[in-house]
Design an enzyme around this catalytic site. Structure first.
Site, PDB file in Angstrom:
ATOM      1  N   HIS A 110     -22.288 -17.414  63.940  1.00  0.00           N
ATOM      2  CA  HIS A 110     -20.974 -18.054  63.966  1.00  0.00           C
ATOM      3  C   HIS A 110     -19.831 -17.060  64.092  1.00  0.00           C
ATOM      4  CE1 HIS A 110     -23.145 -21.664  63.356  1.00  0.00           C
ATOM      5  NE2 HIS A 110     -22.051 -22.362  63.420  1.00  0.00           N
TER       6      HIS A 110
ATOM      7  N   ASP B 275     -14.978 -23.595  54.351  1.00  0.00           N
ATOM      8  CA  ASP B 275     -14.710 -24.986  54.744  1.00  0.00           C
ATOM      9  C   ASP B 275     -15.933 -25.620  55.386  1.00  0.00           C
ATOM     10  OD1 ASP B 275     -12.150 -24.600  53.932  1.00  0.00           O
ATOM     11  OD2 ASP B 275     -11.271 -24.526  55.944  1.00  0.00           O
TER      12      ASP B 275
ATOM     13  N   GLU C 285      -5.159 -26.082  50.187  1.00  0.00           N
ATOM     14  CA  GLU C 285      -5.081 -25.577  51.566  1.00  0.00           C
ATOM     15  C   GLU C 285      -3.861 -26.212  52.226  1.00  0.00           C
ATOM     16  OE1 GLU C 285      -8.317 -25.403  54.256  1.00  0.00           O
ATOM     17  OE2 GLU C 285      -9.662 -24.351  52.878  1.00  0.00           O
TER      18      GLU C 285
HETATM   19  P1  FAD Z   1     -23.111 -14.052  61.804  1.00  0.00           P
HETATM   20  O1  FAD Z   1     -22.054 -14.423  62.740  1.00  0.00           O
HETATM   21  O2  FAD Z   1     -24.488 -14.241  62.261  1.00  0.00           O
HETATM   22  O3  FAD Z   1     -22.910 -12.536  61.318  1.00  0.00           O
HETATM   23  C1  FAD Z   1     -21.632 -12.043  60.986  1.00  0.00           C
HETATM   24  C2  FAD Z   1     -21.704 -10.546  60.699  1.00  0.00           C
HETATM   25  O4  FAD Z   1     -22.409 -10.322  59.497  1.00  0.00           O
HETATM   26  C3  FAD Z   1     -22.438  -9.745  61.778  1.00  0.00           C
HETATM   27  O5  FAD Z   1     -21.897  -8.457  61.863  1.00  0.00           O
HETATM   28  C4  FAD Z   1     -23.846  -9.688  61.248  1.00  0.00           C
HETATM   29  O6  FAD Z   1     -24.568  -8.580  61.742  1.00  0.00           O
HETATM   30  C5  FAD Z   1     -23.591  -9.586  59.757  1.00  0.00           C
HETATM   31  N1  FAD Z   1     -24.647 -10.222  58.974  1.00  0.00           N
HETATM   32  C6  FAD Z   1     -25.200 -11.430  59.133  1.00  0.00           C
HETATM   33  N2  FAD Z   1     -26.108 -11.646  58.178  1.00  0.00           N
HETATM   34  C7  FAD Z   1     -26.126 -10.540  57.408  1.00  0.00           C
HETATM   35  C8  FAD Z   1     -26.856 -10.145  56.263  1.00  0.00           C
HETATM   36  N3  FAD Z   1     -27.780 -10.936  55.711  1.00  0.00           N
HETATM   37  N4  FAD Z   1     -26.600  -8.931  55.728  1.00  0.00           N
HETATM   38  C9  FAD Z   1     -25.672  -8.105  56.257  1.00  0.00           C
HETATM   39  N5  FAD Z   1     -24.961  -8.423  57.359  1.00  0.00           N
HETATM   40  C10 FAD Z   1     -25.184  -9.634  57.913  1.00  0.00           C
HETATM   41  N6  FAD Z   1     -15.232 -18.182  57.155  1.00  0.00           N
HETATM   42  C11 FAD Z   1     -14.633 -18.343  55.976  1.00  0.00           C
HETATM   43  O7  FAD Z   1     -14.479 -17.403  55.215  1.00  0.00           O
HETATM   44  N7  FAD Z   1     -14.172 -19.575  55.596  1.00  0.00           N
HETATM   45  C12 FAD Z   1     -14.352 -20.688  56.359  1.00  0.00           C
HETATM   46  O8  FAD Z   1     -13.936 -21.767  55.979  1.00  0.00           O
HETATM   47  C13 FAD Z   1     -15.019 -20.537  57.598  1.00  0.00           C
HETATM   48  N8  FAD Z   1     -15.246 -21.605  58.380  1.00  0.00           N
HETATM   49  C14 FAD Z   1     -15.895 -21.439  59.568  1.00  0.00           C
HETATM   50  C15 FAD Z   1     -16.143 -22.560  60.354  1.00  0.00           C
HETATM   51  C16 FAD Z   1     -16.803 -22.420  61.552  1.00  0.00           C
HETATM   52  C17 FAD Z   1     -17.048 -23.630  62.397  1.00  0.00           C
HETATM   53  C18 FAD Z   1     -17.192 -21.138  61.995  1.00  0.00           C
HETATM   54  C19 FAD Z   1     -17.834 -20.960  63.326  1.00  0.00           C
HETATM   55  C20 FAD Z   1     -16.944 -20.014  61.228  1.00  0.00           C
HETATM   56  C21 FAD Z   1     -16.297 -20.157  59.999  1.00  0.00           C
HETATM   57  N9  FAD Z   1     -16.041 -19.064  59.174  1.00  0.00           N
HETATM   58  C22 FAD Z   1     -15.425 -19.237  57.972  1.00  0.00           C
HETATM   59  C23 FAD Z   1     -16.371 -17.703  59.618  1.00  0.00           C
HETATM   60  C24 FAD Z   1     -17.688 -17.223  59.057  1.00  0.00           C
HETATM   61  O9  FAD Z   1     -17.514 -16.779  57.734  1.00  0.00           O
HETATM   62  C25 FAD Z   1     -18.172 -16.065  59.907  1.00  0.00           C
HETATM   63  O10 FAD Z   1     -18.497 -16.555  61.164  1.00  0.00           O
HETATM   64  C26 FAD Z   1     -19.320 -15.309  59.302  1.00  0.00           C
HETATM   65  O11 FAD Z   1     -19.666 -14.315  60.226  1.00  0.00           O
HETATM   66  C27 FAD Z   1     -20.537 -16.121  58.920  1.00  0.00           C
HETATM   67  O12 FAD Z   1     -21.255 -16.614  60.024  1.00  0.00           O
HETATM   68  P2  FAD Z   1     -22.817 -16.377  60.150  1.00  0.00           P
HETATM   69  O13 FAD Z   1     -23.477 -16.593  58.851  1.00  0.00           O
HETATM   70  O14 FAD Z   1     -23.261 -17.156  61.317  1.00  0.00           O
HETATM   71  O15 FAD Z   1     -22.874 -14.811  60.425  1.00  0.00           O
END
Ligand code: FAD
Length: 537
Positions: free
Chosen positions: A99, A170, A284
């Site tokens: 994400h 969220d 918010e």
């Molecule tokens: P990824 O996108 O897969 O990874 C993000 C980063 O973290 C990359 O650099 C990856 O290498 C690293 N990573 C992933 N897993 C690990 C792990 N286990 N250990 C170490 N590094 C790791 N954020 C908020 O704070 N509040 C919100 O309300 C919010 N709402 C969102 C709503 C939507 C629809 C979307 C798309 C995103 C939202 N986000 C929000 C952002 C979200 O926190 C980030 O996208 C975050 O990166 C988490 O997504 P992911 O778990 O898919 O991680």
């Protein structure tokens, strides 16, 4: 024996990658690896590689050589050890749920670790750790796999003791490791702090392939470094999450303002209310155009049951601000919740006649964005590019930001923003200064989130929205707003150094040298020069 085999195969891959260099078509040896009994699976399936090459942002695309599907921390450690020990090293990026916006979880020419695999999968079959109580910690906690989605953590803890994490995002279809690598924020952060303030302990696989348990008391440099650390110091394989008793229901209220100063004064007053007295549980807000009042993700509120017949708004044009608050309660307290809400609302300065209230189960409130996701997916509008921009803005400059951006660059038209614009304040004292996340130098700061979708054919093209992002960043720099990017995306090294600032940047670079000396991990963040691409050789 199986582990030994897995390790040998990984060493083979690493030597293939490092000494020979992989051509675009993976060699037969790599294709033959397939399932490794008892260990992780290294996949070169086109669909796995394609999935790991993209993310929610849709702005960056980079192919790994392979996707690793671990069964646990030991497999992740074996892979990272292989990368660390290889002659040239190769990139390894954990992917939570993909994400990110700008390729942060990608590993061009390297290996993406698909964290949706792991003991989480086994746990779904019944072997998951139960929530527990610790008198030393003074509360309940649960141990979860780093690739677990928050929605699964919620369902598990609710069904085992009626417990739930305290601090949220969220949207719940994000991974624990992914949000802990950023901060994890939502309307509860003013009171509980971000998600990174609600973790007791981590297991982290460092860039040397060591599995290290860390907490405030044990290996604190790694613990605080990894929290908000953008994946730079290790892959989080286990997190010990703080829990509270989950409320049953939520009173969810929105109210409109035309005056920005009154809107932010009320928001800041609400987040200053302490734990002991009356307060809302979530604060918010968002920016909305008076003529629209409906924005694509959050429109359910202004539904036929809650019609927008706002005679008081007919003289308003341009920007309005919508406060969004909730009060949690249990069915037994249903009467007192009305009194609490009325008392709290009675002190606010929203436009008369603009209060909208709804009432729903706690879980439905937490999972509210998923409903919108399903609708957007059905219309094919979830897979479009998302040039999001998230900023932390110091409270002392939020009025300048309003003038320069909402009324200036956006010209009072939120329609041109390509999606919702969230705005809400937080208290810095709820953020641990030892974590890696960067926030402005003020006690109160706002999240301003431009959650843009570049829908094909719409006037807000990807180029137009990206240009607008740049204009906003330029405005902040020229006006000296002191904003910091949340989910940061910087290109040049000096921009990262500026993002962190003097001593914090030095500390970040020092931790990188200590825990990931070959800069193997999370190269997609673009902070430290990674090992050369395989095809460079
Ligand atoms: P990824 O996108 O897969 O990874 C993000 C980063 O973290 C990359 O650099 C990856 O290498 C690293 N990573 C992933 N897993 C690990 C792990 N286990 N250990 C170490 N590094 C790791 N954020 C908020 O704070 N509040 C919100 O309300 C919010 N709402 C969102 C709503 C939507 C629809 C979307 C798309 C995103 C939202 N986000 C929000 C952002 C979200 O926190 C980030 O996208 C975050 O990166 C988490 O997504 P992911 O778990 O898919 O991680």
């Amino acid at each position: 024996m199986a582990r030994c085999l897995a390790f040998m195969l990984l060493v083979l891959i690493s030597s293939l990658i490092s000494t020979v260099g992989l051509p675009v078509e993976p060699p037969a040896e790599l294709l033959q690896l397939g399932d490794v009994a008892g260990g992780g699976r290294l996949s070169v399936d086109a669909s796995d590689v394609r999935e790991a090459s993209r993310d929610f942002g849709g702005l960056a695309r980079a192919e790994p050589v392979a996707v690793f599907q671990p069964r646990g921390a030991g497999d992740v450690a074996a892979l990272v050890r292989a990368a660390y020990g290889s002659a040239r090293g190769f990139r390894v990026s954990a992917r939570g749920h993909g994400h990110s916006i700008s390729g942060q979880a990608q590993a061009p020419g390297g290996v993406v670790v698909d964290m949706s695999h792991g003991p989480g999968a086994a746990a779904r079959a019944g072997a998951r750790a139960l929530p527990a109580y610790s008198s030393a910690l003074g509360g309940h906690y649960v141990d979860v796999w780093g690739g677990e989605l928050w929605v699964d953590v919620l369902n598990w803890t609710l069904s085992h003791g009626g417990l739930a994490p305290r601090s949220w995002t969220d949207y719940l279809y994000l991974s624990v490791g992914g949000t802990l690598s950023n901060a994890g924020i939502s309307g509860q952060a003013f009171h509980h702090g971000p998600q990174i303030s609600n973790v007791y302990e981590l297991d982290v696989v460092t860039g040397k392939g060591e599995v290290v348990t860390c907490s405030e008391a044990q290996n604190p440099d790694l613990f605080f470094g990894a929290l908000g650390g953008l994946g730079q110091f290790g892959i989080i394989t286990r997190a010990r999450i703080a829990l509270e008793r989950a409320p049953q229901r939520v009173r969810w209220i929105r109210a409109l303002y035309s005056n920005f100063a009154e809107f932010t004064a009320d928001q800041e007053r609400l987040i200053s209310l302490g734990a002991g007295g009356r307060r809302f549980d979530y604060v918010e807000g968002f920016v909305v155009a008076a003529e629209g009042l409906i924005n694509n993700w959050r429109s359910s509120f202004f539904s036929p049951q809650n019609p927008v017949k706002l005679s008081s708004l007919k003289h308003h044009s341009g920007v309005l601000y919508c406060l969004e608050v909730t009060k949690n309660y249990d069915e037994d307290d249903a009467e007192s919740v009305d009194q609490d809400v009325d008392a709290l609302l009675g002190e606010l300065n929203f436009l008369p006649g603009t209060v909208f209230t709804t009432d729903l189960p706690y879980v439905d409130f937490l999972d509210r964005v998923h409903k919108a996701e399903l609708k957007l997916r059905a219309k094919g509008m979830w897979e479009v590019p998302h040039p999001w921009l998230n900023l932390f803005v110091p409270a002392s400059r939020i009025a300048d930001f309003d003038r320069g951006v909402f009324r200036g660059i956006l010209g009072g038209r939120t329609a041109g923003a390509g999606g919702p614009i969230l705005i809400y304040p937080m208290n810095k004292h709820k953020w641990d200064p030892r974590s890696s996340v960067v926030t402005p130098d003020e006690e109160v700061f706002y999240l301003v989130a431009f959650l843009r979708s570049a829908v094909p054919g719409a006037p807000e093209s990807l180029e137009a929205l990206s240009r607008q992002n740049q204009r906003i960043l330029d405005f902040c720099a020229e006006a000296g707003i002191g904003a910091k990017q949340y989910l940061p995306n910087h290109k040049a090294r000096h921009e990262w150094a500026e993002h962190f600032g003097g001593a914090r940047w030095e500390r970040f670079a020092r931790l990188k040298a200590e825990f990931d000396p070959r800069a193997i991990l999370a190269a997609g963040q673009g902070i430290f020069p990674p090992p050369a691409l395989v095809s460079d050789s």
